[in-house]
Design a protein around this motif. Structure first.
Motif, PDB file in Angstrom:
ATOM      1  N   LYS A 137      -2.482  -1.505  10.579  1.00 47.00           N
ATOM      2  CA  LYS A 137      -3.617  -2.014   9.028  1.00 47.00           C
ATOM      3  C   LYS A 137      -4.428  -0.587   9.357  1.00 47.00           C
ATOM      4  CE  LYS A 137      -7.100  -5.157   7.970  1.00 47.00           C
ATOM      5  NZ  LYS A 137      -7.932  -6.311   8.019  1.00 47.00           N
TER       6      LYS A 137
ATOM      7  N   LEU B 243      -7.551   0.953   6.198  1.00 43.72           N
ATOM      8  CA  LEU B 243      -8.558   1.391   5.166  1.00 43.72           C
ATOM      9  C   LEU B 243      -8.266   2.610   4.305  1.00 43.72           C
ATOM     10  CD1 LEU B 243     -10.945  -1.190   7.120  1.00 43.72           C
ATOM     11  CD2 LEU B 243      -8.805  -1.934   5.838  1.00 43.72           C
TER      12      LEU B 243
ATOM     13  N   LYS C 175     -11.766   3.562  -1.824  1.00 39.39           N
ATOM     14  CA  LYS C 175     -11.550   3.753  -3.042  1.00 39.39           C
ATOM     15  C   LYS C 175     -12.271   4.597  -3.464  1.00 39.39           C
ATOM     16  CE  LYS C 175     -10.098  -0.885  -3.909  1.00 39.39           C
ATOM     17  NZ  LYS C 175     -11.220  -2.638  -4.741  1.00 39.39           N
TER      18      LYS C 175
ATOM     19  N   LYS D 255      -2.668  -3.391  -0.696  1.00 38.21           N
ATOM     20  CA  LYS D 255      -3.517  -4.600  -0.901  1.00 38.21           C
ATOM     21  C   LYS D 255      -5.293  -4.411  -1.437  1.00 38.21           C
ATOM     22  CE  LYS D 255      -3.635  -7.020   3.177  1.00 38.21           C
ATOM     23  NZ  LYS D 255      -4.119  -8.562   4.032  1.00 38.21           N
ATOM     24  N   THR D 256      -5.717  -4.708  -1.506  1.00 37.05           N
ATOM     25  CA  THR D 256      -7.162  -4.546  -2.142  1.00 37.05           C
ATOM     26  C   THR D 256      -8.552  -5.347  -1.522  1.00 37.05           C
ATOM     27  OG1 THR D 256      -6.617  -3.666  -4.124  1.00 37.05           O
ATOM     28  CG2 THR D 256      -9.094  -3.611  -4.248  1.00 37.05           C
ATOM     29  N   GLU D 257      -9.416  -4.883  -0.600  1.00 35.34           N
ATOM     30  CA  GLU D 257     -10.746  -6.090  -0.101  1.00 35.34           C
ATOM     31  C   GLU D 257     -11.711  -5.000  -0.391  1.00 35.34           C
ATOM     32  OE1 GLU D 257      -9.481  -6.273   4.403  1.00 35.34           O
ATOM     33  OE2 GLU D 257      -8.167  -7.465   3.917  1.00 35.34           O
ATOM     34  N   GLY D 258     -12.514  -5.461  -1.328  1.00 34.65           N
ATOM     35  CA  GLY D 258     -13.916  -5.392  -1.431  1.00 34.65           C
ATOM     36  C   GLY D 258     -13.317  -3.253  -1.558  1.00 34.65           C
TER      37      GLY D 258
ATOM     38  N   TYR E 289     -12.030  -0.752  -0.130  1.00 34.25           N
ATOM     39  CA  TYR E 289     -10.831  -0.531  -0.073  1.00 34.25           C
ATOM     40  C   TYR E 289      -9.412  -1.028  -0.540  1.00 34.25           C
ATOM     41  CZ  TYR E 289     -14.065   1.502   3.609  1.00 34.25           C
ATOM     42  OH  TYR E 289     -15.564   2.128   4.279  1.00 34.25           O
TER      43      TYR E 289
ATOM     44  N   VAL F 210      -6.227  -1.296   1.622  1.00 30.78           N
ATOM     45  CA  VAL F 210      -5.772  -1.651   2.534  1.00 30.78           C
ATOM     46  C   VAL F 210      -4.129  -1.848   2.505  1.00 30.78           C
ATOM     47  CG1 VAL F 210      -5.849  -3.761   4.552  1.00 30.78           C
ATOM     48  CG2 VAL F 210      -7.708  -3.773   2.889  1.00 30.78           C
TER      49      VAL F 210
ATOM     50  N   GLU G 234      -0.728  -2.344   4.663  1.00 33.45           N
ATOM     51  CA  GLU G 234      -0.315  -2.374   6.735  1.00 33.45           C
ATOM     52  C   GLU G 234       1.110  -2.900   6.605  1.00 33.45           C
ATOM     53  OE1 GLU G 234      -3.091  -6.881   7.763  1.00 33.45           O
ATOM     54  OE2 GLU G 234      -2.611  -6.863   5.736  1.00 33.45           O
TER      55      GLU G 234
END
Lengths: 176, 73
Positions: free
Chosen positions: B2, B4, B7, B31-34, B36, B38, B40
């Motif tokens: 994983k 990070l 952005k 994926k997008t998390e806040g 970042y 991500v 995986e």
């Protein structure tokens, strides 16, 4: 020297060494994003590099030597990274400062290499032979020959038609 | 595995290109998390060290970002 050392400590600060990665902060106040990318790029052949943002005023740089460079000292690498940051920042600053001058030089060079319309030769003008690749003595001979040559002269009468020279009756084997 | 990517430092295009470039070595998803992006996934071959793959992927992403910025300037 002491002041320089203090500035350097403020600009980059070691954070931690864990799981084989060395992480340290880089101040946004001292170094631009372009300098950071440029520096990171220099290390790609020896290290794995990951960039992140620590807070509003700092980036985090994580570096880990590649398997074939495991003997490299992490702290020495970090020091080298910091030096390269200064180098990159200076390069960017100089590039900005000299951009106008460089544009002017290139522009002038291009403009000078292009012929002006008034300098262009008319198409009817006789072509001047190009002797620049020949040795000087050969050029001299060719130029002398060129001056002596006159294609309007016909001392052997080559340009005179047969009829004019010998008359119509002498043509072919009729005279025999 | 994983990873990070902030952005503000990495572009989505660069990461997508990197995922494409690593198709033969790992199955990766974005994926997008806040703040970042991500990434995986798992390496396709068991003999590949995950840590080295992560490092190479980070470098590839960085290289893509630098190339992208070079084209803009």
């Amino acid at each position: 020297m002491a002041r320089t050392g203090k500035t350097a400590r403020k600009a980059t600060k070691k954070v931690e060494t864990s799981d084989g990665w060395l992480r340290f902060k880089v101040s946004k106040k001292f170094y631009s994003k372009d300098a950071l990318y440029g520096t990171a790029y220099v290390f790609l052949d020896r290290c794995y590099v990951h960039l992140d943002v620590a807070d509003e005023g700092h980036y985090v740089v994580a570096i880990r030597p590649k398997p074939e460079f495991t003997k490299l000292d992490l702290n020495a690498l970090a020091g080298e990274f910091e030096n390269e940051l200064i180098n990159e920042e200076m390069r960017i600053k100089l590039a900005k400062e000299t951009m106008d001058l460089r544009t002017k030089i290139v522009g002038t060079a291009i403009a000078q290499s292009m012929p002006l319309p008034s300098e262009e030769k008319p198409s009817s003008a006789p072509e001047v032979p190009d002797f620049k690749d020949l040795p000087p003595e050969v050029v001299k001979i060719l130029q002398e020959e060129g001056e002596d040559l006159d294609f309007l002269e016909d001392p052997l009468g080559i340009a005179v038609p047969w009829e004019e020279k010998y008359g119509k009756g002498e043509k072919g084997g009729d005279k025999k | 595995m994983k990873l990070l990517f902030n952005k503000s430092l990495y572009s989505k295009t660069a990461i997508r290109e990197a995922i494409k470039g690593f198709e033969d070595f790992a199955r990766l998803k974005l994926k997008t998390e806040g703040k970042y992006f991500v990434v995986e996934g798992e390496p396709l071959a068991s003999e590949v060290e995950t840590e080295d793959l992560e490092g190479e992927f980070c470098n590839y992403c960085l290289g893509m970002v630098v190339a992208e910025r070079g084209q803009k300037t």
